[in-house]
Design a protein around this motif. Structure first.
Motif, PDB file in Angstrom:
ATOM      1  N   PHE A   1     108.167  32.879  52.375  1.00  9.60           N
ATOM      2  CA  PHE A   1     107.362  34.001  52.768  1.00  9.60           C
ATOM      3  C   PHE A   1     106.014  34.236  52.098  1.00  9.60           C
ATOM      4  N   ASP A   2     105.038  35.332  52.804  1.00 10.03           N
ATOM      5  CA  ASP A   2     103.948  35.307  52.394  1.00 10.03           C
ATOM      6  C   ASP A   2     104.108  36.449  51.587  1.00 10.03           C
ATOM      7  N   ALA A   3     103.621  36.503  50.359  1.00  8.13           N
ATOM      8  CA  ALA A   3     103.494  37.680  49.483  1.00  8.13           C
ATOM      9  C   ALA A   3     102.412  38.587  50.037  1.00  8.13           C
ATOM     10  N   PRO A   4     102.694  39.784  49.597  1.00  8.71           N
ATOM     11  CA  PRO A   4     101.716  40.741  50.119  1.00  8.71           C
ATOM     12  C   PRO A   4     100.439  40.668  49.499  1.00  8.71           C
ATOM     13  N   TYR A   5      99.082  40.819  50.172  1.00  6.35           N
ATOM     14  CA  TYR A   5      98.015  40.890  49.439  1.00  6.35           C
ATOM     15  C   TYR A   5      97.583  42.037  49.220  1.00  6.35           C
ATOM     16  N   THR A   6      96.931  42.526  48.231  1.00  7.92           N
ATOM     17  CA  THR A   6      96.631  43.813  47.802  1.00  7.92           C
ATOM     18  C   THR A   6      95.068  43.865  47.289  1.00  7.92           C
ATOM     19  N   ASP A   7      94.399  44.870  47.263  1.00  8.14           N
ATOM     20  CA  ASP A   7      92.974  44.948  47.022  1.00  8.14           C
ATOM     21  C   ASP A   7      93.319  44.659  45.110  1.00  8.14           C
ATOM     22  N   GLY A   8      92.103  43.950  45.048  1.00  3.20           N
ATOM     23  CA  GLY A   8      92.068  43.494  43.428  1.00  3.20           C
ATOM     24  C   GLY A   8      92.483  42.029  43.268  1.00  3.20           C
ATOM     25  N   ASP A   9      93.439  41.744  44.467  1.00  4.81           N
ATOM     26  CA  ASP A   9      94.218  40.279  44.137  1.00  4.81           C
ATOM     27  C   ASP A   9      92.819  39.257  44.676  1.00  4.81           C
ATOM     28  N   SER A  10      92.858  38.115  44.050  1.00  2.00           N
ATOM     29  CA  SER A  10      91.819  37.125  44.082  1.00  2.00           C
ATOM     30  C   SER A  10      92.390  36.018  44.953  1.00  2.00           C
ATOM     31  N   HIS A  11      93.710  35.784  45.268  1.00  5.63           N
ATOM     32  CA  HIS A  11      94.168  34.749  46.010  1.00  5.63           C
ATOM     33  C   HIS A  11      95.317  35.310  46.965  1.00  5.63           C
ATOM     34  N   PHE A  12      95.485  34.534  47.979  1.00 11.69           N
ATOM     35  CA  PHE A  12      96.496  35.074  48.737  1.00 11.69           C
ATOM     36  C   PHE A  12      97.809  34.245  48.216  1.00 11.69           C
ATOM     37  N   ASN A  13      98.801  34.299  48.247  1.00  9.42           N
ATOM     38  CA  ASN A  13     100.171  33.617  47.819  1.00  9.42           C
ATOM     39  C   ASN A  13     101.251  33.291  48.775  1.00  9.42           C
ATOM     40  N   LYS A  14     101.608  32.158  48.825  1.00  6.51           N
ATOM     41  CA  LYS A  14     102.754  31.869  49.910  1.00  6.51           C
ATOM     42  C   LYS A  14     103.876  31.478  48.659  1.00  6.51           C
ATOM     43  N   VAL A  15     105.231  31.742  49.070  1.00  4.30           N
ATOM     44  CA  VAL A  15     106.181  31.561  47.950  1.00  4.30           C
ATOM     45  C   VAL A  15     107.160  30.694  48.993  1.00  4.30           C
ATOM     46  N   LEU A  16     107.464  29.639  48.329  1.00  5.73           N
ATOM     47  CA  LEU A  16     108.655  28.910  48.958  1.00  5.73           C
ATOM     48  C   LEU A  16     109.787  28.575  47.841  1.00  5.73           C
ATOM     49  N   ARG A  17     110.881  28.799  48.213  1.00  2.00           N
ATOM     50  CA  ARG A  17     112.092  28.373  47.435  1.00  2.00           C
ATOM     51  C   ARG A  17     112.748  27.266  47.930  1.00  2.00           C
ATOM     52  N   PHE A  18     113.486  26.283  47.049  1.00  2.00           N
ATOM     53  CA  PHE A  18     113.982  25.108  47.087  1.00  2.00           C
ATOM     54  C   PHE A  18     115.203  25.042  46.305  1.00  2.00           C
ATOM     55  N   ALA A  19     116.145  24.174  47.035  1.00  2.00           N
ATOM     56  CA  ALA A  19     117.385  23.994  45.898  1.00  2.00           C
ATOM     57  C   ALA A  19     117.308  22.455  45.870  1.00  2.00           C
ATOM     58  N   PHE A  20     117.694  22.237  44.673  1.00  2.00           N
ATOM     59  CA  PHE A  20     117.709  20.636  44.397  1.00  2.00           C
ATOM     60  C   PHE A  20     119.133  20.455  43.590  1.00  2.00           C
ATOM     61  N   PHE A  21     119.846  19.412  44.086  1.00  2.00           N
ATOM     62  CA  PHE A  21     121.251  19.162  43.526  1.00  2.00           C
ATOM     63  C   PHE A  21     121.027  17.776  42.654  1.00  2.00           C
ATOM     64  N   ASP A  22     121.178  18.168  41.202  1.00  2.00           N
ATOM     65  CA  ASP A  22     120.885  17.249  40.435  1.00  2.00           C
ATOM     66  C   ASP A  22     122.271  16.568  39.868  1.00  2.00           C
ATOM     67  N   ASP A  23     122.394  15.281  39.609  1.00  2.00           N
ATOM     68  CA  ASP A  23     123.438  14.706  39.192  1.00  2.00           C
ATOM     69  C   ASP A  23     123.345  14.446  37.800  1.00  2.00           C
ATOM     70  N   TYR A  24     124.477  14.337  37.029  1.00  2.00           N
ATOM     71  CA  TYR A  24     124.617  14.050  35.643  1.00  2.00           C
ATOM     72  C   TYR A  24     124.795  12.751  35.601  1.00  2.00           C
ATOM     73  N   GLU A  25     124.127  12.050  35.008  1.00  2.00           N
ATOM     74  CA  GLU A  25     124.261  10.391  34.871  1.00  2.00           C
ATOM     75  C   GLU A  25     124.848   9.985  33.468  1.00  2.00           C
TER      76      GLU A  25
END
Length: 115
Positions: free
Chosen positions: A91-115
């Motif tokens: 999703f795009d995080a809301p931009y508000t006055d005073g922010d210096s950057h736009f912000n895109k949020v990405l979420r991921f899952a990673f399935f990690d094996d025990y070795e």
């Protein structure tokens, strides 16, 4: 199990902008584009005989930009998916006055094996 900070940092190093774990890039003025990330959740994915076999690790990646961030978002998504991450939300995080950057949020899952 992997060092997720090292894994994400090294995987995203080819994006061409600073990649920082749970912080902003150092310096007086932030760069025009950069990436931050954090692990926001971890839970057992597969267990056998009371031992954890795989762990689901949830990662949030924030792409920060003073302008259009389409290409860097596409690059981050592609690179992480090629490394075995599964995108779960974006999703795009809301931009508000005073922010210096736009912000895109990405979420991921990673399935990690025990070795």
């Amino acid at each position: 199990m992997r060092d997720i900070v090292e894994f994400v940092s090294s995987t995203l190093s080819i994006v061409g902008v600073p990649v920082v774990f749970q912080a902003y890039p150092t310096g007086v003025v932030p760069p025009s584009q950069y990436v931050t990330f954090m692990e926001y959740g971890t839970k057992p994915d597969l267990e056998a005989a009371d031992e954890e076999i795989t762990t689901e690790r949830l990662i949030q990646v924030n792409v920060w930009s003073k302008g259009n961030y389409y290409q860097i978002v596409e690059d981050v998504r592609k690179i992480l998916e090629q490394a075995g991450f599964q995108r779960t939300f974006e999703f795009d995080a809301p931009y508000t006055d005073g922010d210096s950057h736009f912000n895109k949020v990405l979420r991921f899952a990673f399935f990690d094996d025990y070795e």
